[in-house]
Design an enzyme around this catalytic site. Sequence first.
Site, short mmCIF file in Angstrom:
data_model
loop_
_atom_site.label_atom_id
_atom_site.label_comp_id
_atom_site.label_asym_id
_atom_site.label_seq_id
_atom_site.Cartn_x
_atom_site.Cartn_y
_atom_site.Cartn_z
N ASP A 55 0.80 -1.23 0.00
CA ASP A 55 0.00 0.00 0.00
C ASP A 55 0.83 1.27 0.00
O ASP A 55 0.48 2.26 -0.64
CB ASP A 55 -0.95 0.01 1.20
N ASP A 101 5.41 0.33 3.52
CA ASP A 101 5.58 -0.92 4.26
C ASP A 101 5.39 -2.11 3.33
O ASP A 101 5.28 -1.96 2.12
CB ASP A 101 4.60 -0.97 5.44
N GLU A 138 6.07 9.62 3.44
CA GLU A 138 5.62 8.29 3.01
C GLU A 138 4.67 8.43 1.81
O GLU A 138 3.74 9.22 1.84
CB GLU A 138 4.92 7.54 4.14
#
Length: 661
Positions: free
Chosen positions: A115, A118, A512
């Site tokens: 996603d 991670d 991120e």
Amino acid sequence: MSDFDETHLDNSKKSFNGGLLAIPFPQPSPFVSALFWKFVRLCFMAPLFLLLGGLLPFAFAGGHDYGQALSKSILFFEAQRSGYLPSSQRVKWRGHSGLNDGKASGVDLVGGYYDAGDNVKFGLPMAFTVTMMSWSILEYGRQMAASGELSHAMDAVKWGTDYLIKAHPQPYVLYGEVGDGNTDHYCWQRPEDMTTSRQAYKIDPSNPGSDLAGETAAAMAAASIVFRRFNPSYSNELLTHAHQLFEFADKYRGKYDSSISVAQKYYRSVSGYADELLWAAAWLYKATDNQYYLSYLGNNGASLGGTGWSMTEFGWDVKYAGVQTLVAKFLMGGKAGHYASVFGEYQQKAEFFMCSCLGKGGGNVQKTPGGLIFRQRWNNMQFVTSASFLLSVYSDYLTSAGKTLNCPSGRVSPSELLSFAKSQVDYILGDNPRATSYMVGYGSNYPQQVHHRASSIVSIKVNPSFVTCRGGYATWYSRKASDPNLLTGAIVGGPDAYDNFADERDNYEQTEPATYNNAPLLGLLARLHGGHSGYNQLLPVVLPMPKAQPKPAPETKTPPAQASSSAPISIEQKMTNSWNYEGKTYYRYSTIVTNKSQKTLKGLNLTISKLYGPLWGLTKSGDSYVFPTWINTLPAGKSLEFVYIHSASQADVSVSSYKLD
């Protein structure tokens, strides 16, 4: 702070905070007048760079290469692939990973997408990503084809749907997660080295998840339209899954994170499942013209919130604005049947969303001083790209129907919606107070320390040495250097509410990336790159960089008490541009502060007088100016730049105090 620790900061890592809010926080007072922001945006100013080892080139020009940005944004999905990578794989630094996913549960779950930064495969955001990529293609596939990217975009969709088919082995069984966020975040490993749990989690009649099943049904239905002409048998297979999943979602109702509780810290379904039921019905109606789904939308609009919720956000959790936009299109296209009055209520809510984004509604969205939609501090860009896509498609829907948008502040032309969507894209690509591109690999100033395991660790093809769970934190996560692998096209979380951004790997809120940040952007970039092709409206005109006026610039002077060339701190000012606006000449001044000592500069305080306009790159503290929020010190020999704009001679800048350590 380690990635393991971040799970304890927020009970919903990537969900919106504070529950289902129809009206956001009030918009903050801007720190400069509307006039200044108008001409600053008009002129594409490049206000700020942090200079650590030489001046970076200014990134601003008279527009952006949306075609290049589109190509890069699609390429990002190849970096997120799990499973056996095909020979056509273009992101060469990635390798095969997750090859035993599902094996312990007796099911093949190899494939799909990670996603974000991670190594977990979360079903809800993955399905939403597929839905939005498909919608992008359905609206703007012609423009993608013209730029040579349609096949790549379809490959990206199919990589997702191939996995979703595997995840749905029985009509009433759907696997919604592979891996465990808690154990995954304890480790910092590239996907090819994973030693973390790959347990698979599912929903079924005893453990329902209407939101997960509904979103997956929407993804399958939307993708079935994408492949209808190119691969009819695959399209029919997707549609069969979509019908089954919708029936599963509607018959066995419940929130998926009550059944898959390990998802609660990461993708908690705050909005519940009512929006996904409507969302799935809308996509199935679009895919099939089946009157059952038309009736479902008409009969359940009130009870499931489609005609009740006035929203100011759209994303992987909250689908109402997307449902309302789709239903409004059905209405404007004459496909509402005898539910026209109900569909009119959906459209009113869709237009509430549009007006709120423009700042012309009853409850407007918050924006940063630089004009970016701001919803939350954690990965705010997901809301920017999703909202901008809705604005773009609704603009085109209105144009095709020959209609305008009715906002509380008055009528709005379709081109104004598109213009605002374009402004959000341009901000992402670098037209912002920091002159930072928030798409990795686009422009000359973009994030270098992305919070992303695979890109931050040397490629297994370069160094096959095994990276241990905690060793990855010690060696790679804490490394204060650029990523060894370029995560091309990734849209990171983005700046805070005041346009500040810190390019640091442990700043997961801002650095991120996520697949659902990029998915809506595919269509929008294709739309902007394609211009007015296929539509009755022109794109907003991109004004050229204003030329300096022929009149002489104000006399340059040396500010009093300015540090000399032999002093520890030097200050150099110069005018970099001038232009005329409504009869007045404005000047842009660049100021370089350099630490010429052999020590680290701390506690810098500058006095600035005769300043009559906005300033970027410093923080106001009482009567002084100090370092910006994203830096605390200035190493020996390094420089920082701040800029300001006003209609007078340059301001007086001097050092009032400092510390050297």
